[in-house]
Design a protein around this motif. Structure first.
Motif, mmCIF file in Angstrom:
data_model
loop_
_atom_site.group_PDB
_atom_site.id
_atom_site.type_symbol
_atom_site.label_atom_id
_atom_site.label_comp_id
_atom_site.label_asym_id
_atom_site.label_seq_id
_atom_site.Cartn_x
_atom_site.Cartn_y
_atom_site.Cartn_z
ATOM 1 N N ARG A 25 76.160 33.186 48.657
ATOM 2 C CA ARG A 25 77.345 32.666 47.980
ATOM 3 C C ARG A 25 78.567 32.964 48.856
ATOM 4 N N ASN A 26 79.331 31.927 49.166
ATOM 5 C CA ASN A 26 80.555 32.089 49.957
ATOM 6 C C ASN A 26 80.309 32.838 51.266
ATOM 7 N N ASP A 27 79.264 32.400 51.973
ATOM 8 C CA ASP A 27 78.924 32.937 53.293
ATOM 9 C C ASP A 27 78.500 34.404 53.276
ATOM 10 N N LYS A 28 78.029 34.866 52.121
ATOM 11 C CA LYS A 28 77.531 36.228 52.026
ATOM 12 C C LYS A 28 76.216 36.277 51.269
ATOM 13 N N ILE A 29 75.365 37.207 51.643
ATOM 14 C CA ILE A 29 74.155 37.478 50.864
ATOM 15 C C ILE A 29 74.571 38.357 49.691
ATOM 16 N N VAL A 30 74.410 37.846 48.470
ATOM 17 C CA VAL A 30 74.884 38.581 47.294
ATOM 18 C C VAL A 30 73.746 39.107 46.427
ATOM 19 N N SER A 31 72.506 38.705 46.705
ATOM 20 C CA SER A 31 71.389 39.186 45.891
ATOM 21 C C SER A 31 70.085 39.057 46.662
ATOM 22 N N ILE A 32 69.244 40.070 46.552
ATOM 23 C CA ILE A 32 67.893 40.044 47.127
ATOM 24 C C ILE A 32 66.957 40.574 46.052
ATOM 25 N N THR A 33 66.084 39.734 45.534
ATOM 26 C CA THR A 33 65.200 40.136 44.434
ATOM 27 C C THR A 33 63.772 39.691 44.704
ATOM 28 N N GLY A 34 62.866 40.136 43.823
ATOM 29 C CA GLY A 34 61.473 39.691 43.872
ATOM 30 C C GLY A 34 60.769 40.028 45.165
ATOM 31 N N ILE A 35 61.043 41.206 45.728
ATOM 32 C CA ILE A 35 60.417 41.588 47.000
ATOM 33 C C ILE A 35 58.995 42.058 46.738
ATOM 34 N N THR A 36 58.021 41.317 47.223
ATOM 35 C CA THR A 36 56.609 41.659 47.010
ATOM 36 C C THR A 36 55.817 41.452 48.289
ATOM 37 N N GLY A 37 54.685 42.137 48.382
ATOM 38 C CA GLY A 37 53.789 41.971 49.516
ATOM 39 C C GLY A 37 52.417 41.557 49.053
ATOM 40 N N ASN A 38 51.711 40.815 49.874
ATOM 41 C CA ASN A 38 50.377 40.337 49.483
ATOM 42 C C ASN A 38 49.265 41.197 50.072
ATOM 43 N N GLY A 39 49.620 42.367 50.606
ATOM 44 C CA GLY A 39 48.620 43.243 51.204
ATOM 45 C C GLY A 39 48.075 44.253 50.210
ATOM 46 N N ALA A 40 47.629 45.385 50.726
ATOM 47 C CA ALA A 40 47.049 46.430 49.884
ATOM 48 C C ALA A 40 48.101 47.003 48.939
ATOM 49 N N SER A 41 47.664 47.459 47.762
ATOM 50 C CA SER A 41 48.592 48.009 46.776
ATOM 51 C C SER A 41 49.285 49.270 47.296
ATOM 52 N N SER A 42 48.665 49.918 48.280
ATOM 53 C CA SER A 42 49.277 51.121 48.848
ATOM 54 C C SER A 42 50.590 50.811 49.557
ATOM 55 N N ASN A 43 50.819 49.526 49.878
ATOM 56 C CA ASN A 43 52.069 49.131 50.539
ATOM 57 C C ASN A 43 53.244 49.087 49.565
ATOM 58 N N ASP A 44 52.941 49.014 48.274
ATOM 59 C CA ASP A 44 54.003 48.817 47.274
ATOM 60 C C ASP A 44 55.047 49.934 47.308
ATOM 61 N N ASP A 45 54.594 51.180 47.471
ATOM 62 C CA ASP A 45 55.539 52.298 47.493
ATOM 63 C C ASP A 45 56.479 52.199 48.689
ATOM 64 N N TYR A 46 55.948 51.721 49.817
ATOM 65 C CA TYR A 46 56.785 51.595 51.015
ATOM 66 C C TYR A 46 57.801 50.464 50.849
ATOM 67 N N ILE A 47 57.372 49.367 50.224
ATOM 68 C CA ILE A 47 58.285 48.246 49.981
ATOM 69 C C ILE A 47 59.409 48.688 49.055
ATOM 70 N N LYS A 48 59.036 49.396 47.994
ATOM 71 C CA LYS A 48 60.037 49.885 47.039
ATOM 72 C C LYS A 48 60.991 50.859 47.708
ATOM 73 N N ARG A 49 60.440 51.738 48.540
ATOM 74 C CA ARG A 49 61.275 52.723 49.234
ATOM 75 C C ARG A 49 62.256 52.033 50.178
ATOM 76 N N ALA A 50 61.747 51.016 50.912
ATOM 77 C CA ALA A 50 62.609 50.291 51.849
ATOM 78 C C ALA A 50 63.712 49.544 51.114
ATOM 79 N N ALA A 51 63.377 48.901 50.012
ATOM 80 C CA ALA A 51 64.346 48.097 49.275
ATOM 81 C C ALA A 51 65.366 48.945 48.536
#
Length: 593
Positions: free
Chosen positions: A512-538
């Motif tokens: 919006r107006n040349d800016k990133i204002v929202s990042i949602t729905g971050i998911t991975g299609n790999g092993a469930s063990s990756n979920d904690d790392y994705i959550k930690r990164a986000a």
């Protein structure tokens, strides 16, 4: 469970009816506006620069959001623990923007905990989320209510009370205890016992001095603070009569019974003679001194400490491997008598190994020269730092200082003031309704005692302000990027350690107006063990800011710090944002020609 709220008054749940009225009005007056939703794709040739406006329009219509619904407010009802739960769901650009509770019959303390499921639904843009531990029925009711709002599917399940056969508490709790024959005397020392209160496990610490009950302290419970405060009044009766055959407290019966059970459990370990048979009344007679979640020195009667702090129970929290580690440290007679682990997100196998740190602290009565445990470095370091923080709290109390940590409300107050100065008639009804929802949440957060909750309110209000849409459309003039919601998928590749297999990470990015204002729905299609790392990164950790909030703060994925122990996931999120910006870039006049 959040130990940082232990000892602090739980805030009563209050439906945000005023916000509901605002959003409900929007439902009847939406003009059918549909904001663009894009799919960010990797260009293989320079052909993107020659892309025409017509092709961009094709991209708009071909892309599809998460929920195939018109913009508006949808109302739904689900079945909670004590009765119906009714919610309003605001849909915009085929995404769930906000969820508000209109009414609920469930207990406020548990329902407040259950509301955490709302953030999970919005962040994941899915109803396939886990219920909240300790508030299963209430959180399940919220999910069902949202589902009813979006699909029309009715929740025909029974209330939690009916399913568990209870009338006001979790299964396993009781409203009465039988009379018992108390022991004639008790061995001096400190003992721990467990019972079941209104919300679940309840633990106490009982001190025996001169063969008599000298003090009783509640060290852990899942009940609301109001109930515990009422029920705790029976402790004086137990000490005065030197008996657990006391009356429960009206209005806090379940909590009262839990305390009596826990005290009897502790006394059964200290009894010199007499029956003191509590097995028929307790739901959990395990000795907490040998429990994996607590530790005291096997010979603590011979351990003499030199801890220069007032007697009491002190709490500390620090970052472990997967999240916060919280402890309760018991100090008596200048000695660390026991350390209870009250919260941990770390893997059980590693964490049990890390418990050697706790044993060393109790054995040596100090934290300075205690080494971390090989093979469980982060977990043991988290435990050690949590103990140190608890001792810092003890030092403050000894020095007469306040231990109530007040959150920094500066940013929140500035944003609220900024939002209140905005004029409604300049913006679209939908974007204005979202702002009012977030503004109400922010004003409520002014009363919070936790910095993390305040920070989350700041982020959400900041995003709502950034996503305001002008009625005249002038915001779009002379922008470098086409505003809208973009779906993007990028590979998450391992570094030189190669400790996971490459997978694809998908997310939704709003410009919006040349800016990133929202990042949602971050998911991975790999092993469930990756979920904690994705959550930690986000989302980051209490001490490290996540990449999502960093990007939104700056509006661009530039000069962003990756999150330690989630570097690859952090880089994938950054790469996805860069890919979105490439796809959203407007063609110049020359390129269009």
């Amino acid at each position: 469970m959040d130990i940082k709220e232990t000892g602090k008054k739980l805030k009563p749940f209050a439906p945000v009816l005023s916000v509901a009225l605002v959003t409900a009005c929007v439902a009847g007056s939406l003009s059918g506006y549909e904001a663009p939703v894009y799919a960010a794709t990797q260009e293989e040739t320079p052909a993107k620069k020659e892309e025409t406006k017509e092709k961009k329009e094709e991209k708009k219509t071909a892309a599809k959001g998460s929920f195939d619904l018109e913009d508006g407010v949808y109302k739904g009802t689900g079945t909670g623990y004590a009765g119906d739960i009714t919610v309003s769901v605001l849909i915009k650009d085929k995404q769930i923007v906000s969820i508000d509770i209109l009414s609920s019959s469930d207990d406020a303390a548990f329902f407040t905990r259950a509301k955490a499921v709302i953030d999970k639904i919005i962040e994941g843009q899915t109803l396939d989320v886990d219920t909240v531990s300790g508030a299963t029925f209430s959180s399940r009711g919220i999910i069902s209510a949202v589902k009813n709002a979006l699909t029309g599917e009715k929740d025909t399940s029974e209330t939690g009370q009916a399913q568990s056969g209870q009338t006001g508490a979790v299964a396993g709790s009781s409203t009465s205890v039988a009379q018992v024959e108390d022991a004639a005397a008790y061995k001096d020392g400190t003992y721990y016992g467990s019972g079941t209160g209104f919300g679940g496990p309840l633990k106490v610490m009982v001190e025996i001095s001169g063969g008599k009950i000298a003090s009783i302290q509640i060290v852990e419970n899942s009940d609301g603070s109001d109930y515990i405060s009422k029920a705790a009044s029976l402790i004086d009766s137990i000490i005065a009569t030197q008996s657990t055959n006391v009356d429960t407290v009206s209005g806090a019966t379940y909590s009262s019974v839990g305390i009596i059970q826990a005290v009897r459990d502790a006394l059964s370990q200290a009894a010199v003679n007499g029956t003191s048979d509590t097995s028929q009344n307790n739901n959990n007679n395990s000795n907490n001194n040998s429990n994996n979640n607590s530790s005291s020195d096997d010979n603590n009667s011979t351990v003499t400490g030199t801890v220069p702090y007032k007697e009491g129970i002190y709490y500390g929290t620090a970052e472990g491997y997967s999240g916060d580690v919280s402890v309760a440290v018991v100090i008596q007679e200048k000695t660390i008598k026991a350390i209870l682990i009250t919260e941990s997100s770390d893997d059980e196998a590693f964490f049990n190994r890390a418990m050697d740190v706790v044993k060393k602290v109790i054995r040596t009565q100090k934290t300075d020269d205690v080494d971390t445990v090989s093979g469980a470095t982060y977990s043991s370091k988290g435990l050690l730092n949590a103990i140190k923080n608890a001792l810092k709290q003890a030092e403050k109390v000894t020095n007469g200082e306040s231990i109530d940590e007040k959150p920094d409300l500066t940013d929140l107050k500035e944003l609220i003031e900024r939002a209140e100065k905005l004029e409604e008639d300049k913006y679209t009804e939908t974007s204005w309704a979202v702002l009012q929802t977030r503004l109400a949440d922010a004003q409520e957060a002014l009363e919070e005692t936790k910095q993390t909750i305040v920070d989350k309110a700041v982020e959400k209000l900041k995003t709502a302000i950034a996503q305001l849409e002008s009625k005249d459309g002038k915001d779009e003039e002379n922008t470098k990027y086409v505003s809208g919601t973009y779906e993007v998928t990028v590979p998450c590749t391992p570094d030189e350690d190669e400790d996971f297999e490459e997978y694809e990470l998908t997310m939704s990015v709003v410009i919006r107006n040349d800016k990133i204002v929202s990042i949602t729905g971050i998911t991975g299609n790999g092993a469930s063990s990756n979920d904690d790392y994705i959550k930690r990164a986000a989302n980051g950790t209490p001490s490290i800011k996540g990449v999502v909030s960093q990007i939104i703060d700056k509006g661009m994925p530039e000069d962003i710090d990756t999150v330690s122990r989630a570097t690859c996931s952090s880089n994938a999120i950054l790469e996805g944002c860069k890919k979105v910006l490439e796809a959203a870039e407007r063609p110049t006049d020359m390129e269009v020609e």
